[in-house]
Enzyme design. Sequence first.
Site, PDB file in Angstrom:
ATOM      1  CB  SER A 151      -0.894   0.024   1.244  1.00 52.80           C
ATOM      2  OG  SER A 151      -1.609  -1.172   1.379  1.00 52.80           O
TER       3      SER A 151
HETATM    4  N1  SAH Z   1      -0.388  -4.952   4.054  1.00 54.01           N
HETATM    5  C1  SAH Z   1       0.406  -5.255   2.883  1.00 54.01           C
HETATM    6  C2  SAH Z   1      -0.297  -4.963   1.598  1.00 54.01           C
HETATM    7  C3  SAH Z   1      -1.252  -6.019   1.316  1.00 54.01           C
HETATM    8  S1  SAH Z   1      -1.951  -6.208  -0.281  1.00 54.01           S
HETATM    9  C4  SAH Z   1       1.758  -4.592   2.926  1.00 54.01           C
HETATM   10  O1  SAH Z   1       2.077  -3.870   3.882  1.00 54.01           O
HETATM   11  O2  SAH Z   1       2.554  -4.837   2.011  1.00 54.01           O
HETATM   12  C5  SAH Z   1      -3.231  -7.341   0.218  1.00 54.01           C
HETATM   13  C6  SAH Z   1      -2.731  -8.719   0.565  1.00 54.01           C
HETATM   14  O3  SAH Z   1      -3.840  -9.476   1.037  1.00 54.01           O
HETATM   15  C7  SAH Z   1      -2.164  -9.511  -0.607  1.00 54.01           C
HETATM   16  O4  SAH Z   1      -0.877  -9.918  -0.306  1.00 54.01           O
HETATM   17  C8  SAH Z   1      -3.124 -10.696  -0.761  1.00 54.01           C
HETATM   18  O5  SAH Z   1      -2.472 -11.881  -1.183  1.00 54.01           O
HETATM   19  C9  SAH Z   1      -3.649 -10.812   0.660  1.00 54.01           C
HETATM   20  N2  SAH Z   1      -4.947 -11.498   0.811  1.00 54.01           N
HETATM   21  C10 SAH Z   1      -6.037 -11.461   0.021  1.00 54.01           C
HETATM   22  N3  SAH Z   1      -7.033 -12.203   0.540  1.00 54.01           N
HETATM   23  C11 SAH Z   1      -6.558 -12.730   1.700  1.00 54.01           C
HETATM   24  C12 SAH Z   1      -7.116 -13.587   2.701  1.00 54.01           C
HETATM   25  N4  SAH Z   1      -8.359 -14.053   2.620  1.00 54.01           N
HETATM   26  N5  SAH Z   1      -6.334 -13.921   3.751  1.00 54.01           N
HETATM   27  C13 SAH Z   1      -5.063 -13.454   3.870  1.00 54.01           C
HETATM   28  N6  SAH Z   1      -4.486 -12.649   2.951  1.00 54.01           N
HETATM   29  C14 SAH Z   1      -5.228 -12.285   1.884  1.00 54.01           C
END
Ligand code: SAH
Length: 223
Positions: free
Chosen positions: A61
């Site tokens: 993000s």
């Molecule tokens: N917080 C992160 C950005 C995350 S992007 C950072 O600091 O880099 C969103 C993430 O959520 C992705 O990596 C995706 O694979 C994950 N995601 C999507 N659905 C999910 C679920 N049901 N459980 C866990 N992770 C999930």
Amino acid sequence: MNYVMERKRLIERLVMEGVIRSERVKTAMLTVPREEFVLPEYRKYAYVDHPLPILAGQTISAPHMCAMMCEALDLRPGHKVLEVGTGSGYHAALCAEIVAPKDSKVKGHVYTVEIEPELVEFARKNIERTGYADRVTVILGDGSQGLPQYAPYDRILVTAAAPDVPETLIRQLKPNGKLVIPVGMPGYIQFLTLVTKDEEGKVTYENLGGCIFVRLRGKYGWK
Ligand code: SAH
């Protein structure tokens, strides 16, 4: 390239814009090296206030979004935090820097769940290299169902857009707990939603404004 200078400049701007409002969030943003959580080819853009591609078609993000979510959560030293969507591990490290600062006697902890095995490995490496491994636990799984084994949590953050606020996440929140989650369709503007549970367990919702996240998958995510 001087990352420390670039980091400082970006954080000063976020303070000026009113995105960063507390000393805690400011200190954390100044301390965690975002350049260590992006892919090597994007390091030079680590302090541009923008999301960046990581692995598996996902993104880290934008710094202002991480700061906004940390401010909304009102994180305090000692808190037990659940993050859904580890991605790069950057946001988890930011939370850890606030709930378990290095020299503090009060030690909170961050549990973070990621559904993509490749990203679990990427995040673990980033977290170890930057010295957060004792304060952040990365778990492979479907975070749309929360993480019942360590519940209840003081704070929960979801960093992927959900169709709705999963009831199970609200159940895993302590009284006086807070949850931030982007709600809405992937590919459209979503609403960053702050859910607050009071002392008696009464739940209120607040819309913090528009945002754009990748989609939440799993049982309570988008099919
Ligand atoms: N917080 C992160 C950005 C995350 S992007 C950072 O600091 O880099 C969103 C993430 O959520 C992705 O990596 C995706 O694979 C994950 N995601 C999507 N659905 C999910 C679920 N049901 N459980 C866990 N992770 C999930």
